[in-house]
Structures are given as C-alpha cells and as structure tokens.
Design an enzyme around this catalytic site. Structure first.
Site, PDB file in Angstrom:
ATOM      1  N   GLY A   1       0.700  -1.067   0.159  1.00  0.00           N
ATOM      2  CA  GLY A   1       0.056   0.049   0.023  1.00  0.00           C
ATOM      3  C   GLY A   1       0.796   1.212   0.135  1.00  0.00           C
ATOM      4  N   SER A   2       0.355   2.476  -0.501  1.00  0.00           N
ATOM      5  CA  SER A   2       1.012   3.746  -0.570  1.00  0.00           C
ATOM      6  C   SER A   2       0.991   4.165   0.935  1.00  0.00           C
ATOM      7  CB  SER A   2       0.143   4.536  -1.662  1.00  0.00           C
ATOM      8  OG  SER A   2       0.619   4.079  -2.817  1.00  0.00           O
TER       9      SER A   2
ATOM     10  N   ASP B   1      -1.341  -8.484   0.987  1.00  0.00           N
ATOM     11  CA  ASP B   1      -0.161  -8.617   0.431  1.00  0.00           C
ATOM     12  C   ASP B   1       0.441  -9.902  -0.053  1.00  0.00           C
ATOM     13  OD1 ASP B   1       0.018  -5.791   0.275  1.00  0.00           O
ATOM     14  OD2 ASP B   1       1.792  -5.808   1.943  1.00  0.00           O
TER      15      ASP B   1
ATOM     16  N   GLY C   1      22.392  44.063  14.419  1.00  0.00           N
ATOM     17  CA  GLY C   1      21.073  43.682  14.353  1.00  0.00           C
ATOM     18  C   GLY C   1      20.118  44.174  13.317  1.00  0.00           C
TER      19      GLY C   1
ATOM     20  N   HIS D   1      -0.075   0.534   9.605  1.00  0.00           N
ATOM     21  CA  HIS D   1      -1.425   0.882   8.710  1.00  0.00           C
ATOM     22  C   HIS D   1      -2.274   1.716   9.790  1.00  0.00           C
ATOM     23  CE1 HIS D   1       0.225  -2.686   6.501  1.00  0.00           C
ATOM     24  NE2 HIS D   1       0.055  -1.799   5.667  1.00  0.00           N
TER      25      HIS D   1
ATOM     26  N   ASP E   1       9.170  31.497  23.397  1.00  0.00           N
ATOM     27  CA  ASP E   1      10.422  31.185  24.256  1.00  0.00           C
ATOM     28  C   ASP E   1      11.370  32.207  24.764  1.00  0.00           C
ATOM     29  OD1 ASP E   1      11.546  32.074  22.181  1.00  0.00           O
ATOM     30  OD2 ASP E   1      13.135  30.176  21.712  1.00  0.00           O
TER      31      ASP E   1
ATOM     32  N   GLY F   1      11.134  41.096  24.548  1.00  0.00           N
ATOM     33  CA  GLY F   1      12.361  41.665  24.751  1.00  0.00           C
ATOM     34  C   GLY F   1      12.460  42.905  25.555  1.00  0.00           C
TER      35      GLY F   1
ATOM     36  N   SER G   1      18.529  36.702  21.056  1.00  0.00           N
ATOM     37  CA  SER G   1      18.821  37.574  22.277  1.00  0.00           C
ATOM     38  C   SER G   1      20.321  37.343  22.909  1.00  0.00           C
ATOM     39  CB  SER G   1      17.814  36.981  23.472  1.00  0.00           C
ATOM     40  OG  SER G   1      16.453  37.191  23.117  1.00  0.00           O
TER      41      SER G   1
END
Length: 631
Positions: A109-110, A167, A539, A274, A456, A611, A500
């Site tokens: 199968g694909s 198969d 920067g 599968h 973050d 920041g 940073s």
C-alpha cells in the site's frame, strides 16, 4: 520465509483464479485491520465520501488520485525511474542492463513513503508495485511488473512481500500466474515485528526491517547470485531481525479520520504501519525510558518474536521515523538507542537514522535490530543508487571517540584588585538580583512572546539567568568592569542561545571597551552608547521597531546625564528605569519592523514586546540591587 501457499490460502487462490481466469477480473485484498473493498478505487471513493468534519487536512489534489500523484512525483524527479503505463508501477529505467540477472520486485500500500519506490535503483529493487493508501496493490499490476522485467531479459524475479494478508494473497496470486506463464518467480514473505510475545496464526507483521532485506537482496543480485539462492539467503537474514514501533498519536488516511485515539499522557507500543493500534498503551515518559522499554521488549527471551541479542552481539540499528516525528526527536531517540545498546555491551556495527518506512504522518518511531556478521555488513555496505538509502558511514559506530576537548581560552590578566574585594561582591549582588528578576518573569515573557514569536523569550532569559547563577557559584566575578562585561558576554553567547544571546553578547562586548580606560559614570554612559551602536549595526533594528532596543535606547538617552559634572548615580539611573519601563509599554502600539514579530500582522500585536520588557526589568533589578546596598 519462502512463500509456498497451502491450506486455506491455496484454496482461496484456487477459487479466485479458476480455470483460465484473467487478471483483469481479480480483486485486491485489503490488509488486516482495514475493510475489504471490491477495488482500490472503490475504497478511495468510500474514504472520500466520509463527512468532511471527520477528516484531517492533507495537501493532496484528490483522495482518489493521491497514490498515483505521489508515485508520479518521485519518478518525475528521478531520471533513473519510469512508470509502467496503465499501472501504478515504478521500474528502473535501465532494465536492459539487468539482462542475465535476477530482478527484485516489492511493494504494498501507499502511505509508507519513501518505501517502497524510494528504494528502487542499482543495488536494491528493480521495481515497485503500489496500491492505494494502506491497500494491497492490484494483482494485474503485480503481474504486469513481473512480465516487464522478464521481457527485459532477467533470469528470474524475486518478490519481497511484507507479511500482511492482502499482500501475501495478491502477490502470491500474481506469482502463481507468472509461473503458469513460464516465468521463474520466487516469493519471500518478511515478518520482522517483535511486538507480540505469543505466536499469532497470521505470523509476524512486515515492518521497516523489510528495507534491509531489499538492500541485502539487491547486493546479492548485483553479484550475479541466482534466484533460489537469494531467496534462501534473505530468508535466513530475516530470522535474525526484529522491529518495534511506538507512537505519540495515530495517523489518518486521506479522506478519513484518525485511526485511533490516544490520551495526552499515553503512547502506543508495538503498533503496525497501517495506523492499527499496538499491543499495549504505556504512560508517556522520557525518550530514554521509552527506548529502554522498546529494547527490553525486543530482546526479552520470553518473547517469541524477540531478537537474540546478547552482550558481544554485533547489530545493524535502524531508527525509523514513522512519518511525523521531528528530526530533533529522532536524533534524541537515536542517541538513546546507541547509549542503551552500548551499555549492554552490544556492538553497533552500522546505524541508519531517517525516514525509511512511514505510516503517513504518524508521530512515532520504530527501532530495527539486525544481527550482522562481516559478510552481511559487506552486503549492507554495497553501493546503491536508490535515492532513499542513506549515505551512512561504512564503519562501526561503536568504538569511535565522539567528542574532543575544546581549546582553552587565552589566559586573562589578573584583576588589579584582590579577588573577592568590595567591587566583586557588589557585582555578584547586582547579578543575583538580575537573575531573580528574570526567573520570576519567565512565564510572563513566554506568554507575551507567543503572540509574535515562538513563545520562548522567557525560557531564553531564564536560561541566561541560570547560567549566570552557576557561574557565580564557581567563584567571585571579576572586579574590573571591563572584564566583568566581557566574561558575561562570552557566557551569554555560549549559554543563552537565540538572537537574544547574540544581541546581549554584542552589547556587552562593545560596552566593555570604554571601561578599560576608566570606570567613572561618564565611562559607563559611553559604554551604554557603544553597546547600543553595536546592537544597531549588527541587529539592524532602530528605536521604534518594537524590539528590546526600544527599552535600552531609552536607558541610553537618560544616562547621557552621567557625562555632565556633578551627576549622581541613583537619580539618573532611577529616571532611566522609568523611561525604559515606559518605552517597553509603548511597544504595544508599535508596528514591528525587525525580528520575528515583523512577520506578524500588526493587528495581532496588542501586547508589549517581551524583549523590551525583559531589558527594562534588568535595569530595574540593577537599580533595586544598588539601592539595597545603600549606594
């Protein structure tokens, strides 16, 4: 194992073939765990007709045509491949070069890409027959592929089939029909699943280890080994191999909903490819713990499908992405597997890490272990042109030194003042206040950052704070302001990370230079100017761009007063902190012109820049620390 159909399978084949039956009327059988349909097209239409609200988004042109389009895309980008007209079959474009050699065909199968078509090439497969997603390929297409390679002058065809009912039956039926036409064909069925502790009637499922069989068989065929000998040798190799998968959630067939549901705290152990559920669910744990659990299960001698790995064994390790795992996680799993195996004195002769046999977008991983001696490693190392086979090192993974000592930093001149003097203690006190402030702000900064970045900012600043705290525990900081800022610069560049870390590193490196000659208030103002100039030069941000520079610029403007005779430390710094706080608050109404936030619609930016808030908090902490010292 060698495929010789008998019993119920033979009866089913006989019933389906009949006397003089044509392949045009044969119908494929779906794999276990999936509903059988009268044809792969009917199955795709059935999936397409499900309510849209129940399906997952897929980047396809249509549900019905997605398997054809995927195979066409691979062939379009690889001149070494060709499609077989009228069939979902890909073949080597140099079939004439195989005259007098054994051809190797596989498929299924694909949805398992890059398997199987990615492994077509010299030294691996001759061709692949693909079914619809998770559906066995049509018998007529399998037979057409066998005929095509036979007509090219090959001396026989080996079918390499994963152990699934559909198969086995469809490839087996094509095999019998080809033999009836006088074409030499053998079939091996690969079952490398190590999930089930007790023997199942259906046998072990075919998983990612099948790719290693493709490689071994391909190398043997290139050497000119005969059909029956290749079949026998790869069948023996498969007996010394096992695979186990684990997933964080399920996958979904195009046009359908996810195949199973998992709680946020659970992972599925021993699942197939599968989307079918595994043998059991376990609690989410660290990568080290999950990998240890997998290897314990795979090598447990009470497990009938275990791999007989012992201390001193030499193995090929395959770390396979099931489709949706990030490369970061894949690397962590690979590291855990290597450490765990080597901790058990197992030699890792070769390691393959990547996506080899997926289950659509399933976020999971499988581990394959293959016991390997030198002759087998030679076959694994043999050259191949298959695009999905990795360019791995052809030497043992175990035994290499994996790190080297970092070069030592140049020695620093000693402080003029004695270590631990008043200036050093004052610096340590101020830094502790700054660290505490940043740690307290971690969640707030992350929340602000989620609106415009990756959420973050607080984590990055906390990482810097913890690095400074650990640095202070190692001894008193330099008393010299220039050395203090230079040391902090190197520390943040190494430990803080992200843009940073680079910006603070630039700021502190530049700011340290004016303080080498003098440390009065005017020199500190000049240090602020130098730091701001470096941040802007590299920067590319400017005041008003909604960045950390807005707060720092406000501080720098106020600190100009220190250059005037008679200026006082705390009054000027107090005013600077007030300006920085106001500047940070003002960023909520600015349109971002630099940094990640510049890619976000201004309509979504209604909070101050994290920041800028962090920079203002740093100077506020410095002010409070100095006040606490009575300066």
């Amino acid at each position: 194992m060698r495929a010789r159909l008998s019993g119920p399978q033979e009866a089913e084949l006989a019933a389906r073939v009949g006397a003089g039956a044509s392949s045009a009327v044969l119908r494929p059988v779906a794999p276990e765990g999936l509903p059988a349909c009268s044809s792969s097209v009917q199955r795709e239409r059935q999936l397409a007709s499900e309510p849209p609200t129940m399906t997952s988004k897929k980047l396809v042109n249509s549900v019905v045509g997605c398997a054809d389009d995927a195979l066409a895309g691979l062939v379009a980008c690889n001149p070494g491949l060709q499609l077989l007209q009228g069939h979902r079959v890909a073949l080597r474009s140099d079939l004439d070069s195989l005259k007098g050699r054994v051809a190797l065909l596989s498929g299924g199968g694909s949805g398992h890409e890059p398997a199987h078509a990615g492994f077509i090439g010299k030294g691996m497969l001759t061709g692949v027959i693909a079914g619809a997603v998770f559906t066995s390929p049509a018998v007529g297409s399998i037979l057409a592929a066998i005929r095509a390679v036979a007509q090219a002058g090959t001396v026989g065809t080996l079918l390499i089939v994963k152990n699934y009912t559909g198969d086995r039956l469809n490839f087996g039926l094509a095999c019998e029909q080809a033999r009836a036409e006088g074409i030499p064909v053998e079939m091996v069925v690969i079952g490398d699943d190590s999930a089930f502790t007790a023997l199942k009637k259906a046998g072990r499922r075919g998983l990612c280890g099948t790719v290693l069989i493709h490689k071994v068989a391909g190398a043997l065929a290139e050497e000119g080994v005969g059909l029956e000998e290749i079949a026998e040798r790869v069948s023996e190799v498969a007996k010394a191999m096992g695979t186990l998968g684990v997933s964080l959630s399920s996958c979904s067939v195009p046009g359908s909903r996810p195949t199973f549901e998992l709680a946020a705290s659970e992972v599925e152990l021993g699942l197939g490819i599968h989307g079918e559920a595994g043998v059991r669910r376990v609690q989410m744990a660290t990568a080290d713990e999950i990998v240890t659990l997998m290897l314990d299960h795979m090598t447990d001698t009470s497990n009938v499908s275990h791999v007989p790995v012992q201390p001193g064994s030499s193995v090929v390790l395959m770390v396979n992405n099931l489709g949706g795992l990030s490369f970061l996680e894949l690397g962590i799993v690979a590291d855990a597997a290597v450490r765990c195996l080597e901790g058990r004195r197992v030699k890792i002769a070769r390691a393959l890490v990547g996506t080899f046999m997926s289950a659509l977008e399933m976020p999971g991983v499988s581990l394959t272990l293959l016991l390997a001696d030198e002759p087998l490693l030679k076959l694994i190392d043999a050259e191949t042109t298959a695009v999905a086979w990795p360019h791995m090192a052809k030497v043992s993974v175990t035994g290499w030194t994996r790190s080297r000592a970092a070069p030592a930093a140049p020695p620093e001149a000693p402080d003029a003042a004695a270590t631990g003097d008043v200036a050093s203690k004052q610096a340590a006190h101020v830094l502790e206040w700054v660290c505490s402030a940043l740690l307290d702000l971690e969640e707030h900064l992350n929340a602000l950052d989620r609106a415009a970045g990756d959420g973050d900012c607080g984590t990055t600043h906390s990482r810097a704070a913890r690095a400074i705290q650990e640095w202070l525990e190692q001894g008193p900081p330099p008393a010299s302001p220039a050395r203090l800022l230079s040391s902090l610069s190197m520390l943040l560049l190494e430990k803080m990370g992200g843009s940073s870390g680079a910006l603070y590193g630039l700021f502190l490196t530049a700011a340290a230079q004016p303080l080498k000659a003098n440390t009065n208030l005017a020199a500190w103002s000049a240090a602020m100017d130098a730091g701001l100039d470096a941040m802007q030069r590299y920067g590319k941000a400017a005041p008003g761009d909604r960045t950390m520079l807005d707060s720092l610029w406000a501080v720098g403007q106020e600190l100009q007063a220190w250059k005037h005779p008679g200026a006082k430390l705390l009054p000027v710094l107090t005013k600077a902190v007030q300006s920085a706080t106001a500047a940070a608050e003002a960023t909520k109404t600015m349109e971002a012109a630099a940094g990640r936030a510049s890619y976000i619609s201004s309509a979504r930016l209604d909070q101050p820049d994290p920041g800028a808030v962090a920079a203002a908090a740093i100077f506020r902490a410095i002010l409070e620390a100095l006040k606490a010292q009575g300066m």
